[in-house]
Motif scaffolding. Structure first.
Motif: not given
Ligand code: MEV
Length: 337
Positions: A120-122, A203-205, A292-295
């Motif tokens: 999740r970019g966390l 959404e998993v990125g 990271g993105g893409l979700g």
């Protein structure tokens, strides 16, 4: 405690405790993600409410090889757990022993209790790696200096992300915001008052996919790379000045512009764009994808707590799985007024 046979009699450059504990926390990227991989500046904010705890013990299993370790994930189990996670974590154990010179073949059992959803970019991967490094250091009674901790976590991050800038490694262990430029870090001045609302799109990125996708695109089109880096670097540098000048409105505008750059680079998704739109309609000063993105997550800047609450409930109403808040400036100080 009674040491296992494989530890007794070994070189006494360490002492073994009954167990070792390590802690780390999550982070969000305020501006500059991806560009920072190429040396451009990026700003990250620690999220102290999202924590990871690792507990390491020497196993009673028979002795194995230097990287012999088990990892049990508790808490919010990474969903889905990346296949390479176990390999990366085992590599940390090997690197830790090599760096510290601790020679123990007894297997190590590590339980990681994570409150940070993965993908999740966390900063879940960096925080897990950091907590493991610190738990090992604690288990063997070692005080590691910040540089050694950075190197061990960063080696794991490079495996996980393909090529990592180091910002997640730094921010998941920092109690203050982090500005990273060309591998050099400093603490930015934060004079804005506000609340960052984080909305999980569900959404998993995959950061390594996103980093790889951008790298291939830039290889095909070097001008696109130049333009992206110039655009995002300018925005991040202006945002750093806005932070120091207390210009929350301007900072929000940089977030919106940064989201546009990331979206045009193919790093956003329809769901993320919808959530960014919802956050802006709810009165955010700025909103964007983060990490990271893409979700992953959107972040939105609110000027006051009531607005943050409104943004949060609108995000949840629009399908966000959950939200968190990180106050800055006077809202971060105890008993703010
Ligand atoms: C991930 O939080 C940030 C990225 O820029 C990757 C990195 O800096 O290593 C996408």
């Amino acid at each position: 405690m009674t040491l296992p046979a494989s530890v007794q009699g070994g070189p006494k450059n360490f002492s073994v405790r009954q167990f070792g504990m390590g802690f780390a926390h999550g982070k969000i990227i305020l501006l500059g993600e991806h560009a920072v991989v190429y040396g451009a500046p990026a700003l990250a904010l620690p999220v102290p409410g999202l924590t990871v705890t690792a507990k390491a013990v020497l196993s009673s299993r028979p002795s194995g090889h230097p990287g012999d370790a088990t990892f049990t994930m508790a808490g919010i189990v990474p969903a889905p757990a990346p296949v390479e996670t176990g390999e990366t974590l085992r590599r940390i154990v090997v690197d830790f022993k090599k760096t510290t010179g601790i020679k123990v073949d007894t297997p190590i059992d590590i339980v990681i209790d994570s409150g940070i959803p993965a993908g999740r970019g966390l900063g879940s991967s960096a925080a897990c790696a950091r907590s493991v490094v610190l738990a090992l250091a604690d288990l063997f009674g070692r005080q590691l200096n910040p540089g050694t901790i950075f190197d061990l976590v960063q080696a794991a991050e490079n495996l996980t992300h393909g090529r990592a800038s180091g910002i997640d490694t730094l921010a998941t262990g920092s109690s203050t915001p982090v500005l990273l430029t060309g591998g050099v870090t400093r603490e930015p001045e934060v004079e804005i008052d506000g609340i960052f609302v984080i909305g999980d799109s569900g959404e998993v990125g995959r950061t390594n996919e996103a980093v790889g996708m951008l790298r291939r695109r830039f290889q095909r089109d070097p001008q696109a790379q130049e333009e992206f880096l110039a655009r995002v670097s300018t925005l991040t540098s202006l945002a750093v000045r806005d932070l120091a000048d207390g210009q929350a409105g301007n900072f929000g505008a940089r977030m919106i512009a940064c989201h546009a750059a990331l979206r045009e680079a193919g790093l956003s998704t329809d769901r993320i764009d919808t959530l960014v739109g919802v956050a802006l309609t709810a009165g955010s000063l700025g909103a964007k994808i983060s990490g990271g993105g893409l979700g992953g997550c959107v972040i939105a800047l609110a000027d006051r707590p009531e607005r943050a609450q409104e943004i949060s409930s609108r995000l949840l109403g629009a399908g966000a799985e959950r939200t968190w808040t990180v106050p800055v400036g006077r809202f971060a100080r105890h008993g703010h007024s």
